[in-house]
Design a protein around this motif. Structure first.
Motif, short mmCIF file in Angstrom:
data_model
loop_
_atom_site.label_atom_id
_atom_site.label_comp_id
_atom_site.label_asym_id
_atom_site.label_seq_id
_atom_site.Cartn_x
_atom_site.Cartn_y
_atom_site.Cartn_z
N ALA A 196 -1.71 -12.96 -23.23
CA ALA A 196 -2.49 -11.93 -22.54
C ALA A 196 -3.78 -12.49 -21.94
N ILE A 197 -4.17 -11.88 -20.84
CA ILE A 197 -5.41 -12.22 -20.14
C ILE A 197 -6.16 -10.92 -19.86
N ASP A 198 -7.48 -10.95 -20.02
CA ASP A 198 -8.34 -9.84 -19.64
C ASP A 198 -9.15 -10.24 -18.42
N ILE A 199 -9.17 -9.37 -17.42
CA ILE A 199 -9.91 -9.62 -16.19
C ILE A 199 -11.04 -8.59 -16.14
N PHE A 200 -12.27 -9.05 -16.29
CA PHE A 200 -13.39 -8.15 -16.49
C PHE A 200 -14.03 -7.69 -15.17
N TYR A 201 -14.41 -6.41 -15.18
CA TYR A 201 -15.14 -5.80 -14.06
C TYR A 201 -16.29 -5.00 -14.67
N VAL A 205 3.05 -5.92 -19.50
CA VAL A 205 2.19 -4.75 -19.67
C VAL A 205 0.91 -4.92 -18.86
N ILE A 206 0.45 -3.84 -18.24
CA ILE A 206 -0.84 -3.80 -17.56
C ILE A 206 -1.57 -2.56 -18.05
N ILE A 207 -2.83 -2.72 -18.45
CA ILE A 207 -3.63 -1.58 -18.90
C ILE A 207 -4.98 -1.62 -18.19
N ASP A 246 -8.35 1.39 -17.07
CA ASP A 246 -8.90 2.68 -16.68
C ASP A 246 -8.12 3.86 -17.27
N ASP A 247 -7.82 3.78 -18.56
CA ASP A 247 -7.08 4.85 -19.26
C ASP A 247 -5.64 5.00 -18.78
N ARG A 248 -5.10 3.98 -18.12
CA ARG A 248 -3.70 4.03 -17.67
C ARG A 248 -2.97 2.78 -18.16
N ILE A 249 -1.67 2.93 -18.33
CA ILE A 249 -0.83 1.81 -18.76
C ILE A 249 0.47 1.81 -17.97
N TRP A 250 0.93 0.62 -17.64
CA TRP A 250 2.25 0.42 -17.03
C TRP A 250 2.95 -0.65 -17.84
N SER A 251 4.25 -0.51 -18.03
CA SER A 251 4.98 -1.55 -18.77
C SER A 251 6.44 -1.58 -18.36
N THR A 252 7.10 -2.67 -18.72
CA THR A 252 8.54 -2.80 -18.46
C THR A 252 9.36 -1.93 -19.40
N ASP A 265 -13.57 -1.52 -18.64
CA ASP A 265 -14.33 -2.65 -18.11
C ASP A 265 -13.48 -3.88 -17.85
N HIS A 266 -12.17 -3.77 -18.07
CA HIS A 266 -11.31 -4.92 -17.80
C HIS A 266 -9.86 -4.48 -17.61
N VAL A 267 -9.17 -5.28 -16.83
CA VAL A 267 -7.72 -5.12 -16.66
C VAL A 267 -7.05 -6.04 -17.67
N HIS A 268 -6.25 -5.46 -18.55
CA HIS A 268 -5.46 -6.25 -19.50
C HIS A 268 -4.07 -6.47 -18.91
N VAL A 269 -3.61 -7.70 -18.96
CA VAL A 269 -2.25 -8.00 -18.50
C VAL A 269 -1.62 -8.99 -19.46
N ASP A 270 -0.39 -8.73 -19.88
CA ASP A 270 0.31 -9.71 -20.69
C ASP A 270 1.70 -9.97 -20.14
N VAL A 271 2.19 -11.15 -20.43
CA VAL A 271 3.50 -11.57 -19.94
C VAL A 271 4.54 -11.34 -21.03
N GLN A 272 5.80 -11.36 -20.63
CA GLN A 272 6.88 -11.11 -21.57
C GLN A 272 6.95 -12.24 -22.61
N ARG A 273 7.28 -11.84 -23.80
CA ARG A 273 7.36 -12.82 -24.90
C ARG A 273 8.63 -13.64 -24.83
N GLY A 274 9.72 -12.98 -24.52
CA GLY A 274 10.99 -13.68 -24.50
C GLY A 274 12.06 -12.84 -25.15
N LEU A 275 12.87 -13.45 -25.97
CA LEU A 275 14.05 -12.78 -26.54
C LEU A 275 13.69 -11.66 -27.49
#
Length: 263
Positions: free
Chosen positions: A179-184, A213-215, A217-223, A247-257
């Motif tokens: 996961a990575i957080d992109i701060f604003y 997953v992307i989170i 501003d009180d919203r979430i999107w995911s696979t 204050d930040h966009v959270h994004v994480d990549v798929q783990r795998g199996l």
């Protein structure tokens, strides 16, 4: 023991009932989608059929294929960054002006979201446990490299050499280096607008970086629920700006199996 044969007329009767049920369900689904497409509070939303992405302009739904969504969100990111953008804007002449204006400037009374895309998990991915020197898995590092290529002066966090073992929610992807957080910061309308430009870029490029997953501003999107678009995100503490991802966009990549958790 004898079996009574089913009369042909009964077979046709049962078939007619089944067809009628399917027709009714189809009509209900069509009416529901049509209602959603006219309800600004329910959008953006991408149905399981047709082009991958959808933009809600406030008056109509505009469908975009994946390539259009990539180019539109990249062009919006370039416009917002101005002279500091690392790359030039791609051609968007095939995309309605109303869509481009919306992605660059946001809705008149709200910053976003305006665009969503559906993207599902890649079943062929292997679990990555080894970390790069950054503290990210190779898959997350590739996402970071993509962010650095398209955006300048980013404030990134949520990872460090050796990885995290505390400081985040239970089962957080941060602990696995995914996961990575992109701060604003600070939390204000200008930064909120830039955050949604980033969130839109991420969702448009989700398959390219195996985003899970992307989170923001009180919203979430995911696979997990790709066609539902941006859903409400309920933070453990509604008074905490960080937990609400204001204050930040959270994004994480798929783990795998193995399945991964949201957040």
């Amino acid at each position: 023991m004898t079996h009574r044969a089913v009369r042909p007329e009964r077979r046709w009767y049962r078939l007619a009932i089944a067809v009628a049920v399917l027709v009714v369900l189809g009509v209900i689904a069509a009416v529901g989608v049509r209602w959603l497409s006219r309800n600004s509070d329910a959008f953006p939303m991408s149905t399981p059929w047709g082009p991958d992405c959808a933009v809600w302009t406030g008056e109509e739904q505009v469908r975009l294929d994946r390539d259009q969504a990539r180019r539109a969100t990249t062009a919006a990111a370039v416009a917002v960054q101005g002279d500091g953008a690392p790359l030039g804007a791609p051609d968007t002449s095939d995309i309605p002006d109303a869509v481009m204006t919306l992605l660059e400037e946001g809705p008149e009374e709200d910053a976003g979201p305006s665009l969503t895309c559906r993207s599902t998990k890649n079943p062929g991915l292997e679990v990555q446990e080894d970390l790069e020197p950054s503290g990210l898995t190779a898959r997350a590092q590739r996402l970071k490299d993509g962010l650095d290529e398209h955006f300048s002066d980013l404030s990134l966090g949520g990872y460090h050499p050796g990885g995290y073992d505390t400081g985040h929610g239970e089962d957080s992807a941060h602990y696995e280096g995914r996961a990575i957080d992109i701060f604003y910061r600070p939390v204000n309308e200008e930064n909120r607008r830039e955050g949604w430009v980033m969130a839109h870029w991420l969702i448009a490029h989700a398959p390219d970086y195996e985003i899970d997953v992307i989170i923001f501003d009180d919203r979430i999107w995911s696979t997990y629920y790709p066609s539902l678009g941006w859903r409400d995100y309920e933070a453990a503490d509604p008074d905490n700006e960080i937990l609400r991802h204001l204050d930040h966009v959270h994004v994480d990549v798929q783990r795998g199996l193995e399945a991964s958790a949201e957040g």
